[in-house]
Design an enzyme around this catalytic site. Sequence first.
Site, mmCIF file in Angstrom:
data_model
loop_
_atom_site.group_PDB
_atom_site.id
_atom_site.type_symbol
_atom_site.label_atom_id
_atom_site.label_comp_id
_atom_site.label_asym_id
_atom_site.label_seq_id
_atom_site.Cartn_x
_atom_site.Cartn_y
_atom_site.Cartn_z
ATOM 1 N N CYS A 24 0.839 -1.304 0.157
ATOM 2 C CA CYS A 24 -0.033 -0.077 0.062
ATOM 3 C C CYS A 24 0.767 1.207 0.018
ATOM 4 O O CYS A 24 1.613 1.524 -0.909
ATOM 5 C CB CYS A 24 -0.962 -0.018 1.139
ATOM 6 N N HIS A 68 -4.006 -5.224 0.128
ATOM 7 C CA HIS A 68 -3.614 -5.681 1.415
ATOM 8 C C HIS A 68 -3.768 -7.390 1.263
ATOM 9 O O HIS A 68 -4.636 -7.889 1.456
ATOM 10 C CB HIS A 68 -4.434 -5.110 2.398
ATOM 11 N N GLU A 89 -2.646 -9.250 3.574
ATOM 12 C CA GLU A 89 -3.068 -9.759 4.818
ATOM 13 C C GLU A 89 -4.705 -9.944 5.245
ATOM 14 O O GLU A 89 -5.085 -10.410 5.866
ATOM 15 C CB GLU A 89 -2.380 -9.276 6.157
#
Length: 422
Positions: free
Chosen positions: A266, A384, A386
């Site tokens: 990001c 993202h 995760e």
Amino acid sequence: MNLLVDEGAHPRALLALEDGTHFFGRSAGAEGETFGEIVFNTSMVGYQEIVSDPSYAGQLVTLTYPQVGNYGINERDMQADELHLAGLVVHDLCYTPSNWQSVLSLPEFLSSRGVVAIEDVDTRALTLAIREGGAMRAALSTTDLDPESLVARVRASAPISQHNYVADVSCARSHVVGARTASNASERPLRVVAYDCGEKSGIVRRLAAAGCEVTVVPWDTPAADVLASAPDGVFFSNGPGDPQSVPAVVEAVRACLGKVPVFGICLGNQVISLAAGAHIEKLPYGHHGGNEPVMNLLTGKVEITAQNHNYGPVFSTFGPLVPELSDDVSEHPRDLRFWSQRRMAPVVMNKRYGRVRLTHVNLNDGTPEGIQFLDVPAFSLQYHPEAKPGPNDSAYAFAAFARLMRGEQDYLAIDVREGRRF
């Protein structure tokens, strides 16, 4: 409308945008007023992870899903110890959650953390206003209920780009998170230094699960200190605001590229891009949600991704295309979905770091979602992997970083089915 709420206990609130659009509703958090940039998030679940994501510092977050808060707040899903978002906008908030993990309702949580929030807003109309007008300055108030007055004050407020929100959300001192596992019991943990620019806790946990011992350092830590510790890799995290407001992080990236494997997510992707001399653009209303389709150009597989950003790199500014490595194409297409249609990962020649490959493309708007340096060990993703919240399609990125640090070839060409859960 939530019929279980005492109307008298929740004063009126006003949301005003810089273009003059305004909405009346009811206070659903702390009383007071707050200013920031208004965005919308299309996730259907995961509101706790959203409100605790440090990347939302300086932003008023509108949740497009109409009913929010039904499973309350638990003790496991926090992405930061403090809440940094400027405010929250919802249509219908639940005051009586039902879930075995819940310890608090969302409105109680917001109030206890001093976050101003509003409900009973037509979030469909608000989302359309943001889509038409872009991410705008806005204010949310329970004290100034005069639309003309509040709009004028919004127009006089500073834009998000004028403040370094990374400095507000980064950790104050370094700390270590131990590795949870290793791919081979005989292998030592990989030592990673992570620049905390507003890092979500889910990212650190994913790095630890991939066999990394992570030393998290403040955003302004000198790169010389990091490199002196001889890490196996350096990670640059997500974070809030305009990446051009943190030139010190860009310089840290430049100091690390070519010396140690580098990975960014990001804001990390944006500062890596700036380090390479690429341009950053502000997207009309950004990507915020857990349902953005992205193609991995190396595998041809599509990932449904979690995203939260208003800025992104312009791929054509990394350098000219290398035709022999880009399907004989010599001119940059205006829409990067050109490459997804060809199932081709194009390569440019960058003045500073040699060959840079486009690895991921957003299938909604054709913006770049990932790059890979071919002549220095580095890659980065705009979304993202995760999740937290969101799908787990992209969790392989952490295994890819471990492979890069171990010197493995084709470290990014991982099927989305690998590494979804550690």
